[in-house]
Design a protein around this motif. Structure first.
Motif, PDB file in Angstrom:
ATOM      1  N   ARG A   4      21.691 -34.985 -21.390  1.00  8.84           N
ATOM      2  CA  ARG A   4      20.530 -35.100 -19.992  1.00  8.84           C
ATOM      3  C   ARG A   4      22.068 -34.537 -19.424  1.00  8.84           C
ATOM      4  NH1 ARG A   4      16.516 -35.041 -16.576  1.00  8.84           N
ATOM      5  NH2 ARG A   4      17.368 -34.239 -14.321  1.00  8.84           N
ATOM      6  N   ARG A   5      23.458 -34.740 -19.522  1.00  8.62           N
ATOM      7  CA  ARG A   5      24.077 -34.012 -19.011  1.00  8.62           C
ATOM      8  C   ARG A   5      24.090 -32.506 -19.193  1.00  8.62           C
ATOM      9  NH1 ARG A   5      26.241 -39.025 -17.076  1.00  8.62           N
ATOM     10  NH2 ARG A   5      27.631 -39.360 -19.036  1.00  8.62           N
ATOM     11  N   ALA A   8      22.078 -29.989 -18.675  1.00 11.33           N
ATOM     12  CA  ALA A   8      22.303 -29.534 -17.468  1.00 11.33           C
ATOM     13  C   ALA A   8      23.457 -27.830 -17.602  1.00 11.33           C
ATOM     14  CB  ALA A   8      22.822 -30.688 -16.417  1.00 11.33           C
ATOM     15  N   LYS A  12      22.885 -23.801 -17.085  1.00 14.77           N
ATOM     16  CA  LYS A  12      23.391 -23.805 -16.266  1.00 14.77           C
ATOM     17  C   LYS A  12      23.948 -22.004 -16.608  1.00 14.77           C
ATOM     18  CE  LYS A  12      28.298 -24.278 -15.580  1.00 14.77           C
ATOM     19  NZ  LYS A  12      28.664 -23.158 -15.442  1.00 14.77           N
ATOM     20  N   HIS A  15      21.496 -19.812 -17.414  1.00 15.79           N
ATOM     21  CA  HIS A  15      21.113 -18.597 -15.863  1.00 15.79           C
ATOM     22  C   HIS A  15      22.408 -17.490 -16.189  1.00 15.79           C
ATOM     23  CE1 HIS A  15      18.321 -21.163 -14.489  1.00 15.79           C
ATOM     24  NE2 HIS A  15      18.466 -22.135 -14.122  1.00 15.79           N
ATOM     25  N   THR A 219      32.777 -33.973 -11.151  1.00 15.35           N
ATOM     26  CA  THR A 219      31.179 -34.593 -11.533  1.00 15.35           C
ATOM     27  C   THR A 219      31.319 -35.566 -12.859  1.00 15.35           C
ATOM     28  OG1 THR A 219      30.632 -32.739 -12.831  1.00 15.35           O
ATOM     29  CG2 THR A 219      29.749 -32.764 -11.084  1.00 15.35           C
ATOM     30  N   PRO A 220      30.308 -35.858 -12.854  1.00 17.97           N
ATOM     31  CA  PRO A 220      30.382 -37.243 -13.497  1.00 17.97           C
ATOM     32  C   PRO A 220      30.002 -36.458 -15.270  1.00 17.97           C
ATOM     33  CG  PRO A 220      27.927 -38.234 -12.199  1.00 17.97           C
ATOM     34  CD  PRO A 220      29.166 -36.195 -12.310  1.00 17.97           C
ATOM     35  N   ILE A 221      30.459 -35.231 -15.358  1.00 17.50           N
ATOM     36  CA  ILE A 221      30.272 -34.436 -16.951  1.00 17.50           C
ATOM     37  C   ILE A 221      30.846 -34.946 -17.398  1.00 17.50           C
ATOM     38  CG2 ILE A 221      30.173 -32.290 -17.792  1.00 17.50           C
ATOM     39  CD1 ILE A 221      27.787 -31.571 -15.186  1.00 17.50           C
TER      40      ILE A 221
ATOM     41  N   GLN B  99      19.285 -22.676  -8.583  1.00 17.44           N
ATOM     42  CA  GLN B  99      20.022 -22.973  -9.514  1.00 17.44           C
ATOM     43  C   GLN B  99      21.106 -23.721  -9.153  1.00 17.44           C
ATOM     44  OE1 GLN B  99      20.346 -18.874 -10.759  1.00 17.44           O
ATOM     45  NE2 GLN B  99      18.149 -18.643 -11.610  1.00 17.44           N
ATOM     46  N   PHE B 103      22.035 -27.018 -10.540  1.00 15.10           N
ATOM     47  CA  PHE B 103      22.725 -27.585 -12.193  1.00 15.10           C
ATOM     48  C   PHE B 103      23.369 -29.100 -11.002  1.00 15.10           C
ATOM     49  CE2 PHE B 103      27.150 -27.325 -13.173  1.00 15.10           C
ATOM     50  CZ  PHE B 103      27.191 -27.665 -14.093  1.00 15.10           C
ATOM     51  N   PHE B 104      23.600 -29.302  -9.947  1.00 19.46           N
ATOM     52  CA  PHE B 104      24.748 -30.022  -9.760  1.00 19.46           C
ATOM     53  C   PHE B 104      23.934 -31.973  -9.063  1.00 19.46           C
ATOM     54  CE2 PHE B 104      27.753 -27.076  -8.288  1.00 19.46           C
ATOM     55  CZ  PHE B 104      28.938 -27.730  -8.748  1.00 19.46           C
ATOM     56  N   ARG B 106      21.463 -32.166 -11.125  1.00 19.73           N
ATOM     57  CA  ARG B 106      21.554 -33.087 -12.989  1.00 19.73           C
ATOM     58  C   ARG B 106      22.961 -33.394 -13.264  1.00 19.73           C
ATOM     59  NH1 ARG B 106      17.442 -27.847 -14.471  1.00 19.73           N
ATOM     60  NH2 ARG B 106      15.844 -28.775 -14.322  1.00 19.73           N
ATOM     61  N   ALA B 107      24.029 -32.788 -13.318  1.00 23.20           N
ATOM     62  CA  ALA B 107      24.917 -33.355 -13.725  1.00 23.20           C
ATOM     63  C   ALA B 107      25.330 -34.473 -13.064  1.00 23.20           C
ATOM     64  CB  ALA B 107      26.573 -32.023 -12.625  1.00 23.20           C
ATOM     65  N   TYR B 108      24.570 -34.778 -11.682  1.00 23.43           N
ATOM     66  CA  TYR B 108      24.761 -35.817 -11.667  1.00 23.43           C
ATOM     67  C   TYR B 108      24.151 -37.298 -12.020  1.00 23.43           C
ATOM     68  CZ  TYR B 108      28.909 -34.640  -8.245  1.00 23.43           C
ATOM     69  OH  TYR B 108      30.712 -34.454  -8.010  1.00 23.43           O
ATOM     70  N   LEU B 110      19.954 -36.853 -11.509  1.00 20.31           N
ATOM     71  CA  LEU B 110      19.239 -37.177 -10.205  1.00 20.31           C
ATOM     72  C   LEU B 110      17.929 -36.331 -11.920  1.00 20.31           C
ATOM     73  CD1 LEU B 110      19.643 -35.345  -7.202  1.00 20.31           C
ATOM     74  CD2 LEU B 110      20.191 -38.090  -7.746  1.00 20.31           C
ATOM     75  N   SER B 111      16.832 -37.682 -11.268  1.00 21.95           N
ATOM     76  CA  SER B 111      15.929 -37.015 -12.499  1.00 21.95           C
ATOM     77  C   SER B 111      14.587 -35.822 -11.390  1.00 21.95           C
ATOM     78  CB  SER B 111      14.736 -38.144 -11.888  1.00 21.95           C
ATOM     79  OG  SER B 111      14.044 -38.475 -10.879  1.00 21.95           O
ATOM     80  N   ASP B 112      14.194 -34.992 -12.144  1.00 23.63           N
ATOM     81  CA  ASP B 112      13.256 -33.659 -11.723  1.00 23.63           C
ATOM     82  C   ASP B 112      12.505 -34.215 -10.148  1.00 23.63           C
ATOM     83  OD1 ASP B 112      14.242 -32.747 -13.512  1.00 23.63           O
ATOM     84  OD2 ASP B 112      13.052 -32.232 -14.429  1.00 23.63           O
TER      85      ASP B 112
END
Lengths: 377, 313
Positions: A4-5, A8, A12, A15, A219-221, B99, B103-104, B106-108, B110-112
């Motif tokens: 998921r990350r 993400a 991005k 984009h 971030t957790p990434i 956007q 991005f941030f 999802r980076a953390y 979070l579900s949609d």
């Protein structure tokens, strides 16, 4: 590792790419444009090389010789001149690439079977055209002298068939016309596909330059997730090019493609992974986009040009360089593209190169992730 | 979270870059729900300290804890529970508001569904509803900082690190930004904020002054004023403050005025000295000698800015 990350980051990045039409265009079409340009620059077939002739003999024989030499498309008679000074002037001007000087004794010696006294002057600043002219003149002279010999033998009532020169018949497989483009273009593909690696190196350096990298690292990434997320969209971009480029090679340059398209696609994806991983390594090491650009040229393009065996065969390299060359993704991919294009070989031959590329890509990503940690601040 | 434990703990943090010691033995604690101000001139070590507490930079010595977890060992558990706004603008300029937030979020992780809900709240909080598709670079500085804060709290962090979040932002926008901070603190979020603005420092519950890598003071604004500024400040309101300042400095150089810090404060002058009230007469004399009207003089409570400037000398 979280898919998921990674996604993400990949989204991005897409984009970013889509945001800027100019970048989009550049990323999508630069490799194709580069291929077109370089293919033309590197595969000029030598034709119509201009020469001057200084004929001191002025006999019917010498005139016939000059006419034979300049017949056809290879050499063009730019001027008949009267002195060496004129030759020099034309050479310096660049109007001619070579000059042929026929001795006053040209016809006499030929009749007496003493040889063909003549001289060829070539422009050393453009040795390829000169060498081409010398080669052409020598071949024609041989034919000419054989013909003259045969005529004399016939005149004396001897059988001319006894005159047989060596008959060496060379067959070139896979590239029967020995067209340089057939060989160079598959090699070039591996080079122009390095462009996405440049983009990914710049994208990473951009994050650092604009301070967003620090934000990302908070971030957790994870580092590897970030790198893989950056690589993914550029693999997609690269694959669009992989589809465009063979089309160009086949339909525009008319290069035979004997192999399997799906295999070519799959192995190209593997190559893109490896070269993009190298791009991230560059991006991680460099603090600014300008520096990343410079290093990309140094480690992605120049070695790709000189060392991967695209233009200079691997066998001609010194042992110690050959080992380094194995670390460049382009080396393996050049072998893959050539193999698939010309002899049309399959995975049974190419698998070691594919494995090598996978190993390289993984190693580059791992090293990049490792160095990432130490490079902030 | 353990209620007894501080939200942020820095213990003897040291960071050396080669021969240069950027942070030299910094220790402090921030209690849960506090707004903690971190003050100091540029290059004093604020950002380096924050980076060490966030685990972005490995300390040369010392340790840090966030939410009771050791940063060196538990960075992965801490990251999802903290938010960070780095010193430079931390969002992507070429992406839209939506956007960036997406991005941030999802980076953390979070579900949609969560993301849709939080995004709506974030846009409301930043006052950016209806401008989701504007490119971030087309927003003015104040809006951008509010957006950055919204992005930093999208995942509901328990601790928030803000590195000069209002640098270069106009006063009205700064006000709006601080209103956002207050409401976050009211919800129990711990905030560590660095700033150059003394009016903002007055709004913090606790402050730390850092100078050349060392903490010079730590406490509530009142405690700091008391500890660093032993007395009141003499405020002058001369007709021409600039000319008066020059006249007084000349008098000091000539030895006709005892040493004191004299600073321009708008159209007034602040004189900071251990016993400032004793300077009334010599100052009046020096100004009159220069042909200037001293105007009214008052002893006032020192502002944080007086303290800050005095402590930097």
């Amino acid at each position: 590792m979280s898919t998921r990350r990674i996604l993400a980051v990949a989204r991005k990045e897409i984009h970013h790419i889509l945001r800027d039409r100019a970048t989009l265009f550049l990323v999508l079409f630069t490799p194709t444009a580069l291929l077109l340009l370089m293919a033309y620059a590197l595969t000029v077939d030598l034709k119509h090389v201009p020469i001057a002739v200084l004929d001191y003999d002025r006999s019917p024989i010498s005139r016939r010789f000059v006419a034979q030499i300049t017949a056809g498309q290879d050499l063009d008679l730019y001027a008949q001149v009267g002195s060496y000074d004129e030759i020099e002037r034309l050479l310096v001007q660049g109007s001619i690439k070579a000059a042929l000087i026929l001795d006053p004794a040209f016809a006499r010696d030929l009749y007496a079977l003493r040889g063909m006294p003549m001289q060829v002057i070539i422009d050393g600043t453009e040795p390829e055209s000169g060498a081409f002219a010398v080669d052409h003149i020598a071949r024609r002279a041989e034919t000419f002298v054989t013909q003259a010999l045969a005529a004399q033998l016939q005149a004396r009532g001897l059988p001319a068939e006894t005159l047989r020169s060596i008959d060496l018949r060379v067959r070139t497989w896979y590239n029967p016309d020995l067209k340089p483009k057939n060989d160079v273009i598959p090699g070039l593909i591996s080079m122009v596909l390095g462009m996405p690696a440049l983009s990914v190196a710049l994208a990473l350096a951009h994050e650092r330059e604009h301070g967003t990298l620090e934000q990302l690292l908070a971030t957790p990434i994870g580092r590897a997730e970030l790198l893989l997320g950056k690589i993914l969209p550029y693999i997609a971009v690269g694959l669009i090019n992989v589809a465009l480029i063979p089309a160009l090679a086949i339909f525009w340059f008319r290069i035979p493609f004997h192999g399997s398209f799906p295999l070519f696609f799959a192995l190209s994806a593997v190559f893109l992974f490896a070269i993009l991983a190298l791009g991230t390594l560059v991006g991680v090491f460099m603090r600014t986009q300008a520096a990343a650009l410079a290093l990309s040229f140094l480690v992605i393009f120049f070695p790709g040009f000189f060392l991967t065996g695209i233009f200079f065969p691997l066998a001609s390299m010194p042992e110690e360089v050959r080992l380094e060359v194995l670390g460049l993704p382009g080396t393996h991919y050049a072998i893959i593209t050539r193999g698939i294009f010309l002899p049309g070989v399959g995975l049974e031959v190419l698998w070691p190169y594919a494995v090598f590329l996978l190993v390289l890509g993984t190693a580059f990503t791992a090293v990049a992730a490792l160095f990432f940690r130490k490079k902030l601040g | 979270m353990d209620a007894q434990r501080p939200a942020i703990l820095a213990q003897d943090l040291v960071k050396r870059f080669g021969d240069f010691t950027a942070v030299n033995g910094v220790s402090f604690e921030v209690q849960p729900g506090q707004i903690f101000g971190f003050l100091g001139p540029n290059g004093a070590g604020k950002t380096t300290t924050i980076r060490m507490i966030l685990g972005l930079l490995k300390p040369t010595a010392g340790r840090a804890e966030v939410l009771g977890l050791p940063v060196a060992q538990a960075a992965a558990q801490i990251r999802p529970r903290v938010g960070y706004m780095s010193q430079r603008f931390s969002l992507y300029n070429d992406l839209t508001v939506r956007q960036n937030l997406t991005f941030f979020g999802r980076a953390y992780g979070l579900s949609d569904a969560e993301l849709a809900e939080r995004m709506r709240q974030a846009l409301d909080m930043a006052g950016l509803a209806g401008r989701e598709h504007v490119r971030t670079k087309d927003l003015s500085g104040g809006w951008r900082q509010r957006l950055a804060l919204s992005a930093a709290v999208l995942h509901r962090p328990q601790v928030l690190f803000l590195d000069e979040p209002t640098a270069g932002v106009d006063p009205v926008s700064r006000r709006a930004f601080w209103d956002m901070l207050y409401s976050l603190a009211a919800e129990g979020v711990t905030v560590l904020v660095t700033t150059h603005y003394m009016d903002e420092a007055e709004h913090c519950q606790r402050l730390a002054f850092i100078q050349r890598g060392r903490l010079t003071a730590c406490g509530s604004p009142e405690e700091i004023k008391r500890s660093l500024m032993p007395g009141p400040v003499l405020e002058l309101a001369p007709a021409d403050a600039g000319a008066a300042l020059q006249a007084l400095r000349r008098a000091q150089q000539a030895g006709r005025l005892p040493p004191a810090e004299i600073e321009l404060y708008g159209s007034r002058l602040h004189v900071v000295a251990p016993e400032a009230h004793r300077l009334r007469r010599p100052i009046a004399r020096a100004l009159k000698a220069a042909g200037l009207d001293p105007g009214p003089m008052d002893l006032i409570e020192p502002s944080l800015e007086d303290v800050f400037i005095a402590s930097m000398r």
